[in-house]
Design an enzyme around this catalytic site. Sequence first.
Site, short mmCIF file in Angstrom:
data_model
loop_
_atom_site.label_atom_id
_atom_site.label_comp_id
_atom_site.label_asym_id
_atom_site.label_seq_id
_atom_site.Cartn_x
_atom_site.Cartn_y
_atom_site.Cartn_z
N GLU A 232 21.91 -24.67 -41.41
CA GLU A 232 22.61 -25.87 -41.89
C GLU A 232 23.67 -26.32 -40.88
O GLU A 232 24.76 -26.73 -41.24
CB GLU A 232 23.23 -25.57 -43.25
CG GLU A 232 23.27 -26.74 -44.21
CD GLU A 232 22.14 -27.71 -43.98
OE1 GLU A 232 21.00 -27.37 -44.32
OE2 GLU A 232 22.39 -28.81 -43.47
C1 LIG Z 1 16.41 -18.26 -42.48
C2 LIG Z 1 16.44 -19.64 -41.91
C3 LIG Z 1 16.25 -20.72 -42.76
C4 LIG Z 1 16.25 -22.02 -42.25
N1 LIG Z 1 15.96 -23.08 -43.07
C5 LIG Z 1 15.75 -24.31 -42.53
C6 LIG Z 1 15.22 -25.39 -43.31
O1 LIG Z 1 15.01 -25.25 -44.52
N2 LIG Z 1 14.97 -26.56 -42.70
C7 LIG Z 1 15.19 -26.76 -41.37
O2 LIG Z 1 14.93 -27.85 -40.88
N3 LIG Z 1 15.71 -25.76 -40.60
C8 LIG Z 1 15.97 -24.55 -41.14
N4 LIG Z 1 16.46 -23.53 -40.38
C9 LIG Z 1 16.77 -23.80 -38.97
C10 LIG Z 1 18.26 -23.71 -38.69
O3 LIG Z 1 18.92 -24.79 -39.25
C11 LIG Z 1 18.40 -23.59 -37.16
O4 LIG Z 1 18.04 -22.27 -36.83
C12 LIG Z 1 19.79 -23.90 -36.70
O5 LIG Z 1 20.02 -25.27 -36.85
C13 LIG Z 1 20.01 -23.52 -35.24
O6 LIG Z 1 18.97 -23.98 -34.42
P1 LIG Z 1 18.27 -22.96 -33.39
O7 LIG Z 1 17.85 -21.76 -34.17
O8 LIG Z 1 17.25 -23.68 -32.63
O9 LIG Z 1 19.43 -22.50 -32.46
P2 LIG Z 1 20.01 -23.32 -31.15
O10 LIG Z 1 20.12 -24.73 -31.55
O11 LIG Z 1 19.11 -22.96 -30.03
O12 LIG Z 1 21.40 -22.67 -31.02
C14 LIG Z 1 21.64 -21.44 -30.31
C15 LIG Z 1 23.15 -21.35 -30.01
O13 LIG Z 1 23.56 -22.49 -29.23
C16 LIG Z 1 24.62 -23.17 -29.90
N5 LIG Z 1 24.45 -24.61 -29.69
C17 LIG Z 1 23.34 -25.34 -29.78
N6 LIG Z 1 23.59 -26.64 -29.49
C18 LIG Z 1 24.90 -26.72 -29.23
C19 LIG Z 1 25.79 -27.77 -28.86
N7 LIG Z 1 25.38 -29.04 -28.72
N8 LIG Z 1 27.09 -27.48 -28.64
C20 LIG Z 1 27.56 -26.22 -28.81
N9 LIG Z 1 26.77 -25.18 -29.15
C21 LIG Z 1 25.46 -25.43 -29.36
C22 LIG Z 1 24.47 -22.79 -31.36
O14 LIG Z 1 25.72 -22.90 -32.05
C23 LIG Z 1 23.99 -21.36 -31.27
O15 LIG Z 1 25.08 -20.49 -31.08
C24 LIG Z 1 16.49 -22.23 -40.86
C25 LIG Z 1 16.72 -21.13 -40.03
C26 LIG Z 1 16.68 -19.86 -40.53
C27 LIG Z 1 16.87 -18.70 -39.59
#
Ligand SMILES: Cc1cc2nc3c(=O)[nH]c(=O)nc-3n(C[C@H](O)[C@H](O)[C@H](O)COP(=O)(O)OP(=O)(O)OC[C@H]3O[C@@H](n4cnc5c(N)ncnc54)[C@H](O)[C@@H]3O)c2cc1C
Length: 606
Positions: free
Chosen positions: A440
């Site tokens: 989220e």
């Molecule tokens: C159990 C689970 C349930 C989920 N449920 C849903 C769902 O129902 N629907 C859905 O759409 N998604 C869902 N997600 C996805 C979740 O919202 C994403 O995992 C989350 O938004 C982070 O994206 P990412 O995993 O690609 O990490 P990344 O975006 O790759 O982030 C990795 C790191 O980089 C940092 N980062 C990334 N971009 C920036 C920036 N611009 N500035 C500063 N820091 C940054 C982040 O804070 C983090 O520390 C779920 C994930 C999990 C694990």
Amino acid sequence: MHASSTEYRADRRDLQFMTQEVYDSKKLCEFPAYSEFDPDMFGMIVSEAATFSEQVIAPLNLDADRIGSKAVDGQVVTPEGFKKAWQQMGEAGWLALNLSPEYGGQGLPELVTTAARETQIAASQGFCIANVLTTGAANLILAFGDDEQKSDYCEKMLTGAWGGTMCLTEPHAGSAVGDITTTAVQQPEGHYLIKGNKIYITYGEHDMTDNIVHLLLARTQGSPSGTKGISLFIVPKVRLDGTPNDVTLVHVENKMGLHGSPTCALSFGEKGECHGYLLQAENAGMTQMFQMMNEARLYVALQGLGGAAAALQNAWAYANERPQGPSSRPDAKPGEKALIVEFPDVRRMLMHMKAVTEGLRGLCYAASWYTDWAHQGPEETREYYQSLLDLHIPICKAFATDQGFEVGVMGQQVLGGVGYLKDFPLEQNVRDQKISSIYEGTNGIQALDLVGRKLMAKNGAMVEALAQELGHFDRNGVDPDLFVLVEEWSGYRSLMFESISQLKVLGEQGGKPGFVLYANNLLALMGDVLCAFYLLQQAEVALPKWKELSASFASASEALEASEEAQFYWNKWKTTQFYIYSILPRTLSHARILKNASFSPLEACL
Ligand SMILES: Cc1cc2nc3c(=O)[nH]c(=O)nc-3n(C[C@H](O)[C@H](O)[C@H](O)COP(=O)(O)OP(=O)(O)OC[C@H]3O[C@@H](n4cnc5c(N)ncnc54)[C@H](O)[C@@H]3O)c2cc1C
């Protein structure tokens, strides 16, 4: 399994205190939207919600973890009891407490909804997360759908006949939602053909309902790049005429915790037959989705609060049962064992858990109070409360989930060795809670939202609204005992506003990266100052009641022995003292980090 530590019992007294004594729910009944309710009804609803959470939801929590939701032959099978509990939740109206009665919701204020939801989440995070996605998806259709879409989907979702999801994330597009590549091509009949892969979709597939309504972000042909070119579609698993809609489960993720909640990779349109129905207009998807994200962020904050509340309860129960070593109580019999709750270090940990939990309750319930005033209150104050709400959302989401997790970890410490064992619920509590700081919008992204969007928005209007709100004790007469605490807190309030101003200096010194480098510290600082403020407001209510209840007794201890009510108000006072003197000082380190900002993370070769 240690029986007394696994049962969930909602803290009904504190919920009642928050919804009836701290916040005057009579005022909400003056709003046209809530005029058919009265405060007694609210009290009854919160109490009934707690009973449902204790009796129907909590018994699911162990199987949610140990058995979990699993993929079997392309379908997700949830643990036994999930489907029945989900149906009961929908039929009894516990799913859509705050949503429109026209479509099966209960039309209740956010304040009451928040109290009920806290109990649901505390009872089982893995089961209850399905709720927010279903009602959040339905609420998007309510807000942006046409009449036909509303009547086709909303009632079924709000009563739990159908589930709902939020489909944003793709393998290469997590935080950067603007990078999604799922496509939507309009057909002559009006619908769109959807093609793409989504990952991490919570309750993306399951056996609790006959249909699942995905709210999915995709790009239409010729749309602008980035977030401006994203549109929102209703994509049901089964179309309204009963035809399967070409949505395929690819796999269910193997996670650290929250095993009850199936986290699904889904493929849309493998056979080229996935129909999507546009919500309102092309390229409006991101703005629309923000509505759901804001709701979901407040809900995820409750995962932190509910997790903390459950951890506190477990640790408290165990500490009052676990004998260890000789007792040093003056009235102990020879050879009597101490219960670990007697040890000062254990008491300190329990007090910390209690103070943070009740501070977070103050923070989250304040946000719900602001929501009610911003959406349903008198026109002239709506903007003010909307500003407060907007500012609170990232703080609630990030601070409550970080702190809730830490309270869970501290609970493990209270338990000693068994805190690390699967035989006791703290271990599951911590694994289930961890995700709430990641999904989220990661907590890092929340901090960016706070400093980049909220603190700087509208020429600092949100900061001004906050300053006005936090001026509560400057404007009102304060009991002399409370004044001592208020004065101490006021120093931290000034520090908070100084630290907000410090952002400008960081921006001047380090440019944009410097400006956001310590956003996380500022958010943590603000979280603590706000929690302390909301606890002071609780103490403001509790202190005169304690004084009244204890007045006829010769000593405080006699009053405490005589009345549980006296204990409750006394504890509220002690809890506030602890937060102000023993937790708030940690904000000093955040303020110093901001003041002496080191740009080494930007300069080092990482
Ligand atoms: C159990 C689970 C349930 C989920 N449920 C849903 C769902 O129902 N629907 C859905 O759409 N998604 C869902 N997600 C996805 C979740 O919202 C994403 O995992 C989350 O938004 C982070 O994206 P990412 O995993 O690609 O990490 P990344 O975006 O790759 O982030 C990795 C790191 O980089 C940092 N980062 C990334 N971009 C920036 C920036 N611009 N500035 C500063 N820091 C940054 C982040 O804070 C983090 O520390 C779920 C994930 C999990 C694990």
